[in-house]
Design a protein around this motif. Structure first.
Motif, PDB file in Angstrom:
ATOM      1  N   VAL A 117    -104.966  -0.803 -23.825  1.00  0.00           N
ATOM      2  CA  VAL A 117    -104.832  -2.123 -24.443  1.00  0.00           C
ATOM      3  C   VAL A 117    -103.598  -2.799 -23.852  1.00  0.00           C
ATOM      4  CG1 VAL A 117    -104.521  -3.398 -26.603  1.00  0.00           C
ATOM      5  CG2 VAL A 117    -105.900  -1.291 -26.574  1.00  0.00           C
ATOM      6  N   VAL A 118    -103.765  -3.992 -23.293  1.00  0.00           N
ATOM      7  CA  VAL A 118    -102.626  -4.734 -22.752  1.00  0.00           C
ATOM      8  C   VAL A 118    -101.726  -5.152 -23.906  1.00  0.00           C
ATOM      9  CG1 VAL A 118    -101.897  -6.787 -21.476  1.00  0.00           C
ATOM     10  CG2 VAL A 118    -103.979  -5.586 -20.799  1.00  0.00           C
ATOM     11  N   PRO A 119    -100.465  -4.725 -23.912  1.00  0.00           N
ATOM     12  CA  PRO A 119     -99.577  -5.031 -25.035  1.00  0.00           C
ATOM     13  C   PRO A 119     -99.216  -6.511 -25.115  1.00  0.00           C
ATOM     14  CG  PRO A 119     -98.741  -3.198 -23.709  1.00  0.00           C
ATOM     15  CD  PRO A 119     -99.820  -3.856 -22.909  1.00  0.00           C
ATOM     16  N   ARG A 120     -98.780  -6.916 -26.286  1.00  0.00           N
ATOM     17  CA  ARG A 120     -98.378  -8.302 -26.513  1.00  0.00           C
ATOM     18  C   ARG A 120     -97.217  -8.705 -25.599  1.00  0.00           C
ATOM     19  NH1 ARG A 120     -99.387 -10.688 -31.682  1.00  0.00           N
ATOM     20  NH2 ARG A 120     -97.175 -11.227 -31.956  1.00  0.00           N
ATOM     21  N   GLY A 121     -96.306  -7.784 -25.350  1.00  0.00           N
ATOM     22  CA  GLY A 121     -95.173  -8.104 -24.491  1.00  0.00           C
ATOM     23  C   GLY A 121     -95.583  -8.439 -23.077  1.00  0.00           C
TER      24      GLY A 121
END
Length: 244
Positions: free
Chosen positions: A51-55
């Motif tokens: 999952v691509v993180p929010r950061g």
């Protein structure tokens, strides 16, 4: 009521190269990818997809109004579409997500991104609503039924006749398989109790849903679009396959 929301913001310039996104979408090196949990009967849950993180996509954490609330049991998954145009370049998705966050907070009045996860047409999974990246948190995706569910949004518009990429369907199934409580049946049904009067069901009403349902099952909307709604059986099949 129509679709869940309509973007009001003009998309900005490309901010990240597609090659980088493809690198992020790879499960290689994801420390949670091999982790599994089991129910008392020994049935494994699916591994965590990357999952691509929010950061990485540039979420504005100062915009978040309240701390996330953890969901202890994910008994249902609601599938959405975001109502974006479908012809986007996947390298533009971080910019689109920043616009989505602003729209959800400033226009809709929510605490953060409403969806727990957003999946693009290339099959990349993005963290939507903030949390610790592992445990489910309560979203704002399905009024009345957020307490024990997760919302997964397909980036695009999926009216009847629209092509739904296989990579997108597989990514939605991967998140559903991972997030559903161990022992859940992706082909099963679940009874949930409405927590407010803003859904199809008044507060306190118990309703029966497919474990993996479209948004329209709980709210007066055409979301996730007829084309994506028609693919829910395939998503259930793939989610079950990933949990075996």
């Amino acid at each position: 009521m129509g679709r869940m929301w309509r973007p009001r913001l003009v998309l900005a310039v490309v901010c990240l190269p597609l090659a980088a996104l493809m690198k992020w979408s790879s499960p290689a090196g994801d420390p949670g990818a091999a982790s599994r949990a089991a129910d008392p009967a020994g049935r494994p849950a699916a591994p965590r997809p990357y999952v691509v993180p929010r950061g990485v996509w540039g979420a504005d954490e100062e915009m978040v109004r309240e701390a996330p609330v953890r969901v202890d049991r994910v008994r249902a998954v609601f599938v959405h579409h975001t109502d974006h145009a479908n012809g986007y370049d996947c390298a533009d998705v971080p910019t689109m997500l920043r616009g989505l966050q602003r729209d959800h907070v400033l226009a809709e009045g929510w605490d953060d991104v409403g969806y727990n996860y957003v999946v693009d047409r290339c099959g990349t999974i993005y963290e939507g609503r903030g949390g610790d990246g592992v445990h489910a948190v309560r979203g704002a995706h399905t009024r009345g039924f957020n307490k024990q569910s997760v919302g997964i949004a397909a980036l695009g518009t999926f009216d009847a006749g629209t092509y739904v990429p296989r990579a997108m369907l597989d990514a939605i199934a991967a998140v559903a398989a991972w997030q559903l409580t161990p022992g859940s049946d992706p082909h099963g049904r679940v009874r949930l109790t409405s927590t407010n009067d803003a859904s199809r069901y008044p507060k306190g009403t118990t309703a029966t849903f497919e474990v993996i349902s479209g948004h329209r099952a709980g709210f007066e909307t055409d979301c996730p679009g007829d084309a994506l709604q028609a693919k829910l059986p395939a998503i259930r099949d793939e989610a079950e396959r990933r949990r075996d």
